[in-house]
Scaffold this motif. Sequence first.
Motif, PDB file in Angstrom:
ATOM      1  N   ARG A  10      37.661  42.910  46.651  1.00 38.58           N
ATOM      2  CA  ARG A  10      37.201  44.064  45.888  1.00 38.58           C
ATOM      3  C   ARG A  10      37.709  45.389  46.444  1.00 38.58           C
ATOM      4  O   ARG A  10      36.934  46.251  46.845  1.00 38.58           O
ATOM      5  N   TRP A 109      51.961  45.298  44.326  1.00 40.90           N
ATOM      6  CA  TRP A 109      51.509  46.521  44.993  1.00 40.90           C
ATOM      7  C   TRP A 109      52.618  47.075  45.875  1.00 40.90           C
ATOM      8  O   TRP A 109      53.261  46.310  46.587  1.00 40.90           O
ATOM      9  N   PRO A 116      43.219  48.333  40.655  1.00 32.23           N
ATOM     10  CA  PRO A 116      42.078  47.970  41.511  1.00 32.23           C
ATOM     11  C   PRO A 116      40.772  48.574  41.029  1.00 32.23           C
ATOM     12  O   PRO A 116      39.715  47.949  41.120  1.00 32.23           O
ATOM     13  N   THR A 119      39.541  46.581  38.060  1.00 30.06           N
ATOM     14  CA  THR A 119      39.078  45.274  38.537  1.00 30.06           C
ATOM     15  C   THR A 119      37.687  45.394  39.150  1.00 30.06           C
ATOM     16  O   THR A 119      36.817  44.539  38.938  1.00 30.06           O
ATOM     17  N   ASP A 120      37.468  46.462  39.911  1.00 33.97           N
ATOM     18  CA  ASP A 120      36.142  46.699  40.479  1.00 33.97           C
ATOM     19  C   ASP A 120      35.093  46.866  39.382  1.00 33.97           C
ATOM     20  O   ASP A 120      33.982  46.328  39.476  1.00 33.97           O
ATOM     21  N   SER A 126      40.517  41.740  43.446  1.00 37.22           N
ATOM     22  CA  SER A 126      41.932  42.044  43.364  1.00 37.22           C
ATOM     23  C   SER A 126      42.750  41.154  44.286  1.00 37.22           C
ATOM     24  O   SER A 126      42.345  40.861  45.411  1.00 37.22           O
ATOM     25  N   ARG A 128      46.605  41.473  45.612  1.00 36.97           N
ATOM     26  CA  ARG A 128      47.789  42.333  45.614  1.00 36.97           C
ATOM     27  C   ARG A 128      48.957  41.588  46.257  1.00 36.97           C
ATOM     28  O   ARG A 128      48.837  41.064  47.359  1.00 36.97           O
TER      29      ARG A 128
END
Length: 356
Positions: A10, A109, A116, A119-120, A126, A128
Amino acid sequence: MRPPRPTRPRPSPSHPLVPPSREEPAVHLLAANENPYPPLPSVAEALADAAGRANRYPDRAATELTDRLAERLGVPAAHLALGAGSVGVLQHLLQSFVRADTDEVLYAWPSFEAYPHLTDIARGTSVRVPLGPGAVHDLDAMAAAVGEHTRVVIVCNPNNPTGTTVPGADLERFLDRMPAGVLVVLDEAYREFVTDPRSADGVALLAGRPDLVVVRTFSKAYGLAGLRIGYAVAHEPVAARIRAAAVPFGVNAAAQAGAVASLAAESELLSRVEELVKERERTALALTDLGLAPAHSEANFLWLGLGERAAEFGAACAEAGVAVRAFPGEGVRITIGTPEANDTALAVAAAFAPRP
């Protein structure tokens, strides 16, 4: 055995989504990948007309715009979902398909800073995957990182902030490797700036790929960043789920009117894109001549991998009256603006040229 996935629990965005330079006085704004040109007269007229009816709710289904887009793209209207910019569409998508903390959203990334954050919001995790040589997506590493908890894979093409693209043939092989049920989002926010004939058109790849979604926006090439209007193209079941998660009346009337007028004036707008592409090539060549060769860009910005000098470069630009996007410790993204704005950034870059 599959290699370990390069995942982090996260994560929050490494840098603010709104550049700090927005709060500072600047003559030239080259930080947010905006189109430097104001709306065309026909678009401005449509916006003024929409403003005169601001007491009324917008068309919740954005019927006219949806029909115009379907005609323009050659897809059924049911394959479209609209939102407040491509970011809004992505938020709706992730909220529809990410259902638990263990569900993973995988992306390269550095890439778009909103990934991100979104996604949170969706309460996902996440994953990457570092970019490969040349600041290009490492599709092999991304495919290897897909696991049992992967729900969504995002490929930003051209990639923000590096401007790099993946060849169409490589992208097709990557898509063919994806397990059924893993949704692949091809973020094409900068598609109109692409001139490399090897680059794929995401919409053309949709046939026979029910788990592929293409996301685009009117913010960049069409110059409607302030109106927040973007869209997804997907097969009907996926598009319907994205629409179901959308905020009612989330695409305002001015945005709809501006987008419809922009599609009608597309040839005139795309001539502006051609001018920006010429400026991109001129600026890239000038930076290369200074010994600061940027990554090869197919977007409306350039990436300088300055590493530890990135913050210093950003501060020097601000002092000179130009706002750029510095990623401390990584690099600097310079939006292509007017020739005068680009020349100001180049004057600063000259002081950072390698010494002989």
